[in-house]
Design a protein around this motif. Structure first.
Motif, PDB file in Angstrom:
ATOM      1  N   LEU A  27      -2.238   7.010  40.025  1.00 45.42           N
ATOM      2  CA  LEU A  27      -1.135   7.404  39.510  1.00 45.42           C
ATOM      3  C   LEU A  27      -0.480   6.595  38.356  1.00 45.42           C
ATOM      4  N   ASP A  28      -1.150   5.591  37.911  1.00 42.91           N
ATOM      5  CA  ASP A  28      -0.556   4.647  36.941  1.00 42.91           C
ATOM      6  C   ASP A  28      -0.732   5.527  35.507  1.00 42.91           C
ATOM      7  N   PHE A  29       0.310   5.353  34.884  1.00 42.97           N
ATOM      8  CA  PHE A  29       0.129   6.159  33.518  1.00 42.97           C
ATOM      9  C   PHE A  29      -1.109   5.337  32.555  1.00 42.97           C
ATOM     10  N   ARG A  30      -1.216   4.137  32.893  1.00 43.09           N
ATOM     11  CA  ARG A  30      -2.222   3.371  32.063  1.00 43.09           C
ATOM     12  C   ARG A  30      -3.629   3.694  32.286  1.00 43.09           C
ATOM     13  N   ASP A  31      -3.515   4.366  33.398  1.00 39.57           N
ATOM     14  CA  ASP A  31      -5.255   4.876  33.645  1.00 39.57           C
ATOM     15  C   ASP A  31      -5.292   6.457  33.320  1.00 39.57           C
ATOM     16  N   LYS A  32      -4.361   6.821  32.230  1.00 35.35           N
ATOM     17  CA  LYS A  32      -4.734   8.238  31.851  1.00 35.35           C
ATOM     18  C   LYS A  32      -5.034   7.836  30.394  1.00 35.35           C
ATOM     19  N   ARG A  33      -6.281   8.168  30.041  1.00 32.23           N
ATOM     20  CA  ARG A  33      -6.852   7.506  28.730  1.00 32.23           C
ATOM     21  C   ARG A  33      -7.467   8.935  27.811  1.00 32.23           C
ATOM     22  N   LEU A  34      -6.678   9.206  26.884  1.00 26.38           N
ATOM     23  CA  LEU A  34      -7.157  10.254  25.847  1.00 26.38           C
ATOM     24  C   LEU A  34      -8.176   9.459  25.021  1.00 26.38           C
ATOM     25  N   ARG A  35      -9.062  10.249  24.369  1.00 28.02           N
ATOM     26  CA  ARG A  35      -9.918  10.012  23.375  1.00 28.02           C
ATOM     27  C   ARG A  35      -9.596   8.710  22.431  1.00 28.02           C
ATOM     28  N   THR A  36     -10.313   7.988  22.043  1.00 23.07           N
ATOM     29  CA  THR A  36     -10.086   6.400  21.415  1.00 23.07           C
ATOM     30  C   THR A  36      -9.633   6.863  19.922  1.00 23.07           C
TER      31      THR A  36
END
Ligand SMILES: [Zn+2]
Ligand SMILES: [Zn+2]
Ligand SMILES: [Zn+2]
Length: 253
Positions: A27-36
């Protein structure tokens, strides 16, 4: 100079469709990763490096209303798929979008976005002003960009140095000659995919080794896979001057 991480995930993004691992469920927002991709603001200029499949939502999230150039690192789909959406900037700015890419990338763009380059153009499609680059420094207005050629499995990919900032994504190895161009950077961004070995991307250990060798004031890792582990857990393993980037992170240089 201001850098915004538009996306920090590998080609599938994080979470991965259908995956229920700890990272994908985090649920950490830092673990939601869009493409680089990154956005660079320097001396009134607004430059984006790569336009992957998440380009549109990245632009909306960061409320980017001006774009002076799009620079491509390489031709993989996770770095090019969103190029169609530059047309919003064509409408806003009433001019073609300068697009900087090396020859093989330009050729790939012409195949994948054939309609943009066709003789008879459908109204409303993107209009691009292709600027072919090679492995020598070039300027976007007064800003000097120095390409750094890195190797991504067998594919040559460009990283870029702008003043004291170096951005490198999708690299497995970098020759000593190209490393010379990075030395002295205050901020280094480099890819770190996962813990386990991988043929085309640096692992966490390989990225740490490079970061120590270059010894920038701060190094940020990007292009992460869900296999890396959570942001919180991996961050705890890192030396003080190395951080894991996350979507939306902004740094001033
Ligand atoms: Zn990639
Ligand atoms: Zn997962
Ligand atoms: Zn790639």
């Amino acid at each position: 100079m201001k850098v915004t991480f538009l996306g920090t995930g590998t080609s599938q993004g994080v979470p991965v469709i259908g995956c229920s691992c700890e990272v994908c469920r985090s649920l950490d927002f830092r673990d939601k990763r869009l493409r680089t991709s990154i956005h660079l603001e320097v001396d009134e200029l607004s430059i984006i490096f790569d336009s992957g499949p998440d380009f549109r939502q990245q632009i909306l999230r960061e409320n980017i209303t001006q774009l002076d150039a799009l620079v491509f690192t390489h031709e993989h789909k996770d770095h090019t798929a969103g190029m169609d959406d530059i047309r919003s900037f064509n409408f806003l700015q009433k001019k073609d979008m300068p697009v900087y890419a090396r020859k093989n990338v330009v050729e790939q763009l012409k195949r994948e976005f054939a309609y943009i380059f066709s003789e008879t153009k459908y109204p409303g499609i993107p209009s691009v002003d292709i600027q072919e680059i090679d492995n020598s420094p070039f300027f976007i207005e007064k800003i000097k960009l120095t390409p750094i050629e890195v190797v991504h499995f067998k594919l040559p990919v460009f990283g870029f140095r702008i003043k004291d900032f170096t951005y490198i994504t999708d690299a497995k190895t970098i020759s000593d000659k190209e490393k010379e161009k990075i030395k002295g950077s205050k901020i280094l961004v480099i890819n770190a995919l996962q813990i386990d070995p991988h043929p085309s991307h640096m692992t966490l250990d390989e990225a740490i080794t490079l970061a120590k060798e270059i010894n920038a004031e701060k190094t940020y890792f990007t292009h992460l896979s869900h296999k890396m582990g959570t942001h919180k857990k991996v961050s705890a393993l890192l030396p003080e001057n190395i951080e894991i980037a996350y979507d939306g992170l902004k740094i001033e240089i």
